[in-house]
Design an enzyme around this catalytic site. Structure first.
Site, mmCIF file in Angstrom:
data_model
loop_
_atom_site.group_PDB
_atom_site.id
_atom_site.type_symbol
_atom_site.label_atom_id
_atom_site.label_comp_id
_atom_site.label_asym_id
_atom_site.label_seq_id
_atom_site.Cartn_x
_atom_site.Cartn_y
_atom_site.Cartn_z
ATOM 1 N N GLU A 178 0.864 -1.180 0.000
ATOM 2 C CA GLU A 178 0.000 0.000 0.000
ATOM 3 C C GLU A 178 0.902 1.232 0.000
ATOM 4 O O GLU A 178 1.786 1.374 0.842
ATOM 5 C CB GLU A 178 -0.894 -0.022 1.255
ATOM 6 C CG GLU A 178 -1.795 1.179 1.339
ATOM 7 C CD GLU A 178 -3.179 0.836 1.879
ATOM 8 O OE1 GLU A 178 -3.537 -0.349 1.951
ATOM 9 O OE2 GLU A 178 -3.896 1.782 2.213
ATOM 10 N N ARG A 179 0.675 2.097 -0.989
ATOM 11 C CA ARG A 179 1.472 3.325 -1.126
ATOM 12 C C ARG A 179 2.963 3.030 -1.246
ATOM 13 O O ARG A 179 3.799 3.804 -0.783
ATOM 14 C CB ARG A 179 1.231 4.289 0.032
ATOM 15 C CG ARG A 179 -0.221 4.459 0.444
ATOM 16 C CD ARG A 179 -1.101 4.916 -0.683
ATOM 17 N NE ARG A 179 -2.484 5.076 -0.231
ATOM 18 C CZ ARG A 179 -3.470 5.444 -1.038
ATOM 19 N NH1 ARG A 179 -3.253 5.661 -2.324
ATOM 20 N NH2 ARG A 179 -4.692 5.566 -0.573
ATOM 21 N N ASN A 221 -3.510 -1.786 7.488
ATOM 22 C CA ASN A 221 -4.794 -2.352 7.073
ATOM 23 C C ASN A 221 -4.608 -3.864 7.095
ATOM 24 O O ASN A 221 -4.458 -4.519 6.074
ATOM 25 C CB ASN A 221 -5.163 -1.871 5.666
ATOM 26 C CG ASN A 221 -5.411 -0.373 5.657
ATOM 27 O OD1 ASN A 221 -6.042 0.179 6.557
ATOM 28 N ND2 ASN A 221 -4.883 0.319 4.652
ATOM 29 N N GLU A 302 -11.177 4.292 8.684
ATOM 30 C CA GLU A 302 -11.316 3.936 7.267
ATOM 31 C C GLU A 302 -11.905 2.529 7.088
ATOM 32 O O GLU A 302 -11.416 1.731 6.306
ATOM 33 C CB GLU A 302 -9.966 4.059 6.554
ATOM 34 C CG GLU A 302 -9.429 5.487 6.586
ATOM 35 C CD GLU A 302 -8.177 5.724 5.742
ATOM 36 O OE1 GLU A 302 -7.391 4.787 5.581
ATOM 37 O OE2 GLU A 302 -8.013 6.856 5.270
ATOM 38 N N ASP A 375 -3.371 14.130 6.983
ATOM 39 C CA ASP A 375 -2.805 12.900 6.428
ATOM 40 C C ASP A 375 -1.557 13.134 5.583
ATOM 41 O O ASP A 375 -1.644 13.122 4.357
ATOM 42 C CB ASP A 375 -3.873 12.205 5.570
ATOM 43 C CG ASP A 375 -3.482 10.798 5.173
ATOM 44 O OD1 ASP A 375 -2.466 10.320 5.668
ATOM 45 O OD2 ASP A 375 -4.207 10.195 4.370
ATOM 46 N N GLU A 397 4.223 9.415 13.924
ATOM 47 C CA GLU A 397 4.309 8.573 12.728
ATOM 48 C C GLU A 397 4.585 9.489 11.544
ATOM 49 O O GLU A 397 3.789 10.376 11.246
ATOM 50 C CB GLU A 397 2.990 7.809 12.516
ATOM 51 C CG GLU A 397 2.945 7.018 11.222
ATOM 52 C CD GLU A 397 1.630 6.242 11.023
ATOM 53 O OE1 GLU A 397 1.083 5.695 12.009
ATOM 54 O OE2 GLU A 397 1.147 6.195 9.884
ATOM 55 N N GLU A 403 3.700 9.092 -0.633
ATOM 56 C CA GLU A 403 2.324 8.981 -1.120
ATOM 57 C C GLU A 403 1.825 10.314 -1.665
ATOM 58 O O GLU A 403 1.135 10.363 -2.678
ATOM 59 C CB GLU A 403 1.409 8.514 0.025
ATOM 60 C CG GLU A 403 -0.063 8.543 -0.333
ATOM 61 C CD GLU A 403 -0.980 8.115 0.812
ATOM 62 O OE1 GLU A 403 -0.487 7.751 1.890
ATOM 63 O OE2 GLU A 403 -2.214 8.136 0.599
ATOM 64 N N TRP A 554 -13.053 13.062 1.381
ATOM 65 C CA TRP A 554 -12.072 12.522 0.445
ATOM 66 C C TRP A 554 -12.049 13.367 -0.839
ATOM 67 O O TRP A 554 -11.418 12.985 -1.814
ATOM 68 C CB TRP A 554 -12.383 11.047 0.109
ATOM 69 C CG TRP A 554 -12.066 10.092 1.227
ATOM 70 C CD1 TRP A 554 -11.448 10.406 2.403
ATOM 71 C CD2 TRP A 554 -12.327 8.686 1.278
ATOM 72 N NE1 TRP A 554 -11.308 9.293 3.189
ATOM 73 C CE2 TRP A 554 -11.847 8.206 2.531
ATOM 74 C CE3 TRP A 554 -12.929 7.770 0.406
ATOM 75 C CZ2 TRP A 554 -11.936 6.865 2.918
ATOM 76 C CZ3 TRP A 554 -13.022 6.436 0.801
ATOM 77 C CH2 TRP A 554 -12.534 5.989 2.043
HETATM 78 C C1 BDP Z 1 -3.579 7.216 4.119
HETATM 79 C C2 BDP Z 1 -3.418 6.271 2.985
HETATM 80 C C3 BDP Z 1 -4.037 4.923 3.221
HETATM 81 C C4 BDP Z 1 -3.617 4.407 4.577
HETATM 82 C C5 BDP Z 1 -3.994 5.406 5.625
HETATM 83 C C6 BDP Z 1 -3.465 5.043 7.000
HETATM 84 O O1 BDP Z 1 -3.958 6.866 1.848
HETATM 85 O O2 BDP Z 1 -3.643 4.084 2.191
HETATM 86 O O3 BDP Z 1 -4.199 3.181 4.852
HETATM 87 O O4 BDP Z 1 -3.408 6.637 5.358
HETATM 88 O O5 BDP Z 1 -2.468 5.632 7.396
HETATM 89 O O6 BDP Z 1 -2.545 8.130 3.992
HETATM 90 O O7 BDP Z 1 -4.050 4.222 7.683
#
Ligand code: BDP
Length: 711
Positions: A178-179, A221, A302, A375, A397, A403, A554
């Site tokens: 992811e990313r 995730n 999410e 974010d 974090e 990303e 979003w």
């Molecule tokens: C966002 C991302 C997503 C991540 C989420 C996270 O777009 O893919 O799952 O953060 O940090 O930046 O949980």
């Protein structure tokens, strides 16, 4: 057939072995010359009187480095003039060379490197209370050699600022990341536990070289599957490889695992059967991995499950896991990245949810907070949770993977961004409580101190996709060790180790790195703009983006609020009042358009197009000049890099040159997209001395990149 093999060995193999493909990261030991070589030759042997895998790695690194640096074999273990003596503070040799008082200066993984004279012999002593600290000391010593700054009169004591210095891999079990923009995951789950890729060692070694001592292997995730017996056996295999490098393994867990894996009726943290399931699972894990670090949890965020699904709080959820881990010394890193589609400004939600829980978490829980309240945007103010949680341990974090910063295509050196957060004064206790001091234990007496970042590492030969993105992995490690280092010092070290010591290369390249984050902010989202990315993949601009039926938070318009009167998100007291989450005087500073730092103006204010910026330009003109500056800077980087050809090997030179071309094209894309789109509201001309747009807005709107991702 034989002949081809012969030809391959004769010609291709040497080329492959010496190819400058970036795989060696910053761990290159170029032959020393002149005075440096003479100095290098005064070292004669590596002596240790303890036995362990970690010490073998440390002495192995030293002797192979010395061969490359000087051509000399110093692997003999005889104590003699010029010996490098390594060992823990319990080693007899070390005790005979340093006094107990000197050794008291060490904490945790800290190390001492000291030149000691005894009789007519000179020794270099490298010691630490922990074995991995010796490794850190050895790598530090080698760094001094690589960067031209070693002597035979060393007196260094270093202790890390944080106990847990951890990478978060967002790696899925199918090896997608992811990313992630550097290929597939390093972890070859299908081959584990039986086949061990040599890159596992190389990865652990690279982390040890910058003091990183912990890693979360899988995506936040998380799927429950990671906790099955089959996967835990694979995790154990990795943990076994990493252990001698001092690297502890952690896992991200899915809160519903008891229900999904264990077949329980729910995963309610107050259900005794659920507690029991976790206790047993944790017990199984520690049987396999006695030094397992703990869990990272993304819950009720999410769409992921969490304690709120059962009417419980984040504290209930975190504490249940903490209790299971406690007997083994494990910790829970519970993420504060939570927000729901609601009427409350997204930037306010983590604070609203977590401040009422302050003081309710166990002492082996630490709340993991993204640097900003939204974010990982190119620029955000710091998250107001820092400092606001007084009786709860907090950690930052960061995101190393880019990303929101051009993936692995754009050259963006992130140390200035990390430092911007760490050095931010929260004013939580009058003036001075910076985020660094709050999280490193200086101001709050927590048992756990930690700092984390989302990794940018993948299977690519050069690990990070962009040769310069390696600098961000490096910088995170160095800052986690010592957040007082400047971005310039870190860049300096990295350039010397990765490329060249030559001043004609170093200085311009360092300038480029140091300005690159601001440049990217300029061509993407200047003056506090944020989250105007294309839906899903977050690569290019899409300020017009509007997906019918999708969550407003979003959508870019939610953040930029462009209209005929102006631009920006009103978070003042008369707007969403996010400013009130900051301590005075920051709340008032952010609230007042005249006092608000201009680089956060549109984060906190909806600003009229004709508002005068500090330099007298209107907002609209100022915005145009910012985008233009961003583009011109990238062009300048291209010119600068082309002049560096003689100092860099061909492969890396060309690969970086080609990435800079992409970055330059993207910068123009960003500028045209944002200016042409915002112009439909401002109805003002782009200042005439600025390069005209080269795209049509309608064409830009048609660009749809094929990259799959939610939000
Ligand atoms: C966002 C991302 C997503 C991540 C989420 C996270 O777009 O893919 O799952 O953060 O940090 O930046 O949980």
């Amino acid at each position: 057939m034989k002949y081809t093999v012969y030809l391959f060995l004769l010609f291709l193999l040497p080329l492959l072995l010496f190819a400058e493909d970036g795989s060696r990261l910053w761990l290159r030991y170029k032959p020393l010359t002149g005075m440096q070589k003479e100095k290098g030759n005064t070292f004669s042997s590596i002596v240790k009187d303890e036995r362990s895998a970690t010490l073998d790695i440390a002495s192995g690194e030293l002797s192979s480095a010395w061969k490359e640096l000087t051509g000399k074999d110093i692997s003999s273990a005889t104590l003699q003039d010029g010996s490098i003596v390594i060992g823990t503070t319990k080693s007899k040799n070390i005790r005979s060379l340093l006094t107990g008082k000197e050794l008291k200066d060490l904490t945790d993984d800290g190390f001492i490197i000291r030149s000691v004279k005894k009789g007519n012999r000179n020794y270099t002593v490298i010691t630490s209370a922990e074995e991995r600290g010796i490794l850190y000391g050895v790598f530090h010593f080698l760094r001094l050699v690589q960067t031209d700054s070693f002597s035979d009169n060393l007196n260094i004591v270093e202790n890390p600022k944080y106990k847990v210095r951890i990478l978060n891999h967002w790696d899925n079990l199918d090896r997608t990341i992811e990313r992630g923009y550097a290929g597939y995951s390093l972890w070859k789950w299908d081959e584990l536990p039986n086949t061990l890729s040599p890159r596992y060692d190389a990865y652990a070694r690279a982390n040890a070289s910058i003091g990183i001592n912990a890693t979360v292997l899988n995506n936040v995730n998380a799927t429950p599957e990671i906790l099955t017996g089959a996967y835990l056996a694979k995790v154990k295999a990795l943990a076994d490889v990493f252990r001698p490098y001092g690297l502890k393994v952690y896992l991200a867990v899915n809160f519903s695992s008891p229900k999904e894996l264990g077949g329980l009726s729910d995963s309610d943290p107050l259900n005794p059967a659920v507690n029991k399931w976790w206790n047993n699972k944790v017990k199984d894990i520690y049987k396999l991995i006695p030094d397992f670090g703990g869990f990272l949890v993304k819950a009720n965020s999410e769409g992921l499950p969490g304690p709120q699904d059962y009417g419980r709080t984040h504290a209930d959820g975190a504490n249940m896991l903490a209790d299971a881990l406690k007997p083994y010394g494990g910790i829970v890193m519970w993420r504060a990245f939570v927000y729901n589609p609601s009427n409350e400004d997204r930037a306010k939600q983590a604070y609203s949810e977590f401040t009422p829980l302050d003081g309710q978490f166990r002492d082996n829980v630490i709340i993991q907070i993204k640097n900003g309240p939204v974010d990982f945007q190119p620029r955000e103010p710091f998250s107001p949770l820092f400092g606001a949680l007084r009786d709860t341990q907090e950690m930052v974090e960061f995101q190393i993977t880019q990303e929101y910063l051009g993936f692995s295509n754009h050259l963006v050196y992130l140390s200035p961004m990390f430092k911007e957060t760490l050095d931010s004064d929260t004013y939580s206790d009058g003036e001075g409580p910076t985020i660094a001091k709050i999280t490193d234990g200086t101001l709050r007496s927590g048992k756990v101190t930690a700092i984390s970042a989302v990794a940018n590492i993948g299977e690519d030969t050069n690990w990070c996709g962009h040769h310069f993105a390696q600098a961000n992995w490096y910088a995170f490690g160095r800052l986690a060790w010592n957040h007082r280092l400047t971005s310039e010092q870190i860049a300096d070290e990295w350039i010397k180790m990765t490329f060249s010591n030559n001043k004609d290369f170093m200085n311009p390249v360092k300038d480029m790195m140091l300005s690159s984050r601001e440049t990217t902010v300029d061509y993407m989202m200047p003056l506090g703009l944020h989250h105007i990315f294309a839906f899903g993949h977050h690569y290019g601009p899409e300020p017009w983006g509007d997906v019918p039926g999708a969550r407003p938070d979003w959508m870019p318009w939610y953040y930029h609020n462009a209209d005929s009167t102006g631009l920006g998100f009103d978070r003042t007291m008369s707007g969403s009042n996010a400013v009130s989450q900051y301590f005075p005087p920051l709340n008032n500073i952010y609230n007042d358009i005249a006092l608000c730092p201009e680089n956060l103006l549109l984060w906190f204010h909806h600003v009229p197009w004709d508002y005068r910026l500090k330099d007298g330009k209107t907002l609209w003109d100022g915005l145009c000049y910012k985008y233009d500056t961003g583009v011109r800077q990238v062009r300048a980087y291209q010119k600068l890099w082309d002049r560096m050809e003689e100092y860099v090997d061909g492969q890396r030179f060309r690969e970086i040159q080609s990435k800079l071309r992409v970055q330059a094209r993207d910068a123009v894309w960003w500028k045209d997209a944002c200016l042409l789109y915002f112009q439909t509201f401002s109805k003002r001309p782009v200042p005439y001395d600025i390069e005209r747009p080269v795209h049509e807005l309608e064409d830009l709107k048609k660009i749809k990149l094929e990259m799959k991702h939610h939000n």
